[in-house]
Design an enzyme around this catalytic site. Structure first.
Site: not given
Ligand code: S3P
Length: 424
Positions: A5, A151, A304, A331
């Site tokens: 994803k 993040s 996740d 989340k």
């Molecule tokens: C993601 C980063 C994560 C993850 C999310 C996808 C990304 O979030 O939980 O499902 O694609 O950069 P955070 O940046 O809030 O940790």
């Protein structure tokens, strides 16, 4: 496994900034990624689906995004929202972001703060939430920003804003998070360097006003989706399965190490590289799991995967202790409290702390259920729905998931794959 994803989002966004044709194969066609594609179309890119997972993107050039004529509907997707806010921040355009009830509860202040420092202007709902309208700045101002939360979305938002900003934009990351943006930005031709300090802090520098070259991208399978089948294989007696095409980027794959520490038999087959990312097939067999204390340092590399780790812990022998999971509360749902409630209904012994769960497992016995039955609430959170479906496989009375629709945000073929496995 269907496409990753995170990488799918990024391949559409960056392809939409490159003049010429970017071709993506293995793209995840989940609702979250479709939200990203719709938004990039609304800002001028031509994006066409050719066959399953094969997409063609004709971009507008770095700095060439157009003002969208309507609000951008981000659905359930935090990644679409935060990364696109970064893109808009360095364009002279105004955009309104809206989302579903879950997304509208999630904090956007973490991206508003750095993007405002770069010159963007925001009108957000109370608490820095959606719906929000932002006006980008052109030219934006390059910043040096130390991430206050671990993040990848915040890091990526700043880097994407930095792409169309003169000078060097710097992100300082005390705790490493997924690095797909850095890898792909370089692939498209951006000048990006990463300096790693002795304590592990990463200093990422990006030179703005980049010239992008269109790319051919093969998206590897999503380890966060594979996680559900890995745990299903470990906890359902008699299981012996091979999960093909699992991305094993080290900033994503800590769950598999943690499960191995618990005694899980997970073997990597045919390790290879796909789209610049390590990939393997995983051979998983039913295993006697033992509870452990999970080192909070690994949290960002499996952020996740805690909902499904909790399911594995509920079937393990002894106690599993997790901590450092504050981010799970913001989340798609509050995943600590949602999983505590759902697992308790399924008959697991679970204690909630401020920043984690403590779970006393059954030692491999099926979850017993509770007299009131296990109809669990998913709170518009795909990973809660899938985790509890897997828990149901290892429970005496079964688990009833109240709403399976959110699964389509990240893993539209999940139910079909699971049914096929159970039938086999
Ligand atoms: C993601 C980063 C994560 C993850 C999310 C996808 C990304 O979030 O939980 O499902 O694609 O950069 P955070 O940046 O809030 O940790």
């Amino acid at each position: 496994m269907p496409g990753d994803k995170s990488i799918s989002h990024r391949s559409i966004m960056l392809g939409a900034l490159a003049v010429g044709e970017t071709r993506v194969t293995g793209l995840l066609e989940g609702e979250d990624v479709l939200s990203t594609a719709a938004a990039m179309r609304a800002m001028g890119a031509t994006i066409t689906r050719e066959t399953d997972g094969t997409w063609s993107i004709h971009g507008v050039g770095v700095g060439g995004l157009l003002q969208p004529s309507q609000a951008l509907d981000m659905g359930n997707s935090g990644t679409s929202t935060r990364l696109l806010m970064g893109l808009v921040a360095a364009h002279a355009i105004t955009a309104t972001f809206v989302g579903d009830a879950s997304l509208s509860q999630r904090p956007m202040g973490r991206v508003i703060d750095p993007l405002a420092q770069m010159g963007a202007d925001f009108t957000a709902s109370p608490g820095g939430r959606l719906p929000l309208t932002m006006r980008g700045a052109a030219p934006a101002v390059p910043i040096e920003y130390r991430l206050p939360v671990a993040s990848a979305q915040v890091k990526s938002a700043i880097l994407l804003a930095g792409l169309n900003t003169p000078g060097i934009t710097t992100v300082i990351e005390p705790v490493p998070t997924r690095d797909h943006s850095e890898r792909m930005l370089r692939g498209f031709g951006a000048e990006l360097t990463v300096e790693v300090e002795r304590d592990g802090t990463r200093i990422i520098r990006l030179r703005g006003e980049a010239e992008f070259r269109p790319q051919r991208i093969v998206v590897p399978g999503d380890p966060s989706s594979a996680a559900f089948f890995v745990v299903a294989g470990l906890i359902v007696p008699g299981s012996d399965l091979v999960i093909e095409n699992v991305g094993l980027n080290p900033t994503r794959a800590a769950l598999f190490d943690v499960l191995r520490q618990m005694g899980g038999q997970i073997e990597e087959l045919d390790r290879r590289e796909v789209g610049g990312e390590p990939v393997a097939d995983l051979h998983v067999r039913h295993s006697a799991l033992t509870g452990i204390t999970v080192d909070p340092a690994v949290v960002p590399s499996m952020v996740d995967e805690f909902p499904i780790l909790f399911v594995a812990a509920a079937l393990a022998q002894g106690r599993t202790v997790t901590s450092g999971l504050e981010e799970l509360r913001v989340k798609e749902s509050d995943r600590i409290s949602a999983m505590r409630a759902a697992l308790a209904l399924a008959g697991a012994t679970v204690t909630e702390t401020e920043d984690g769960l403590i779970i006393d497992g059954t030692g491999g016995e099926p979850l017993p259920g509770t007299p009131q039955g296990a109809r669990v609430t998913t709170h518009l959170d795909h990973r809660i729905a899938m985790s509890l479906a897997v828990a149901g496989l290892a429970s005496r009375a079964g688990v009833e998931v109240d709403d399976t629709r959110p699964i389509a945000t990240s893993f539209p073929v999940f139910e079909g794959l699971l049914e096929g496995l159970v039938a086999a």
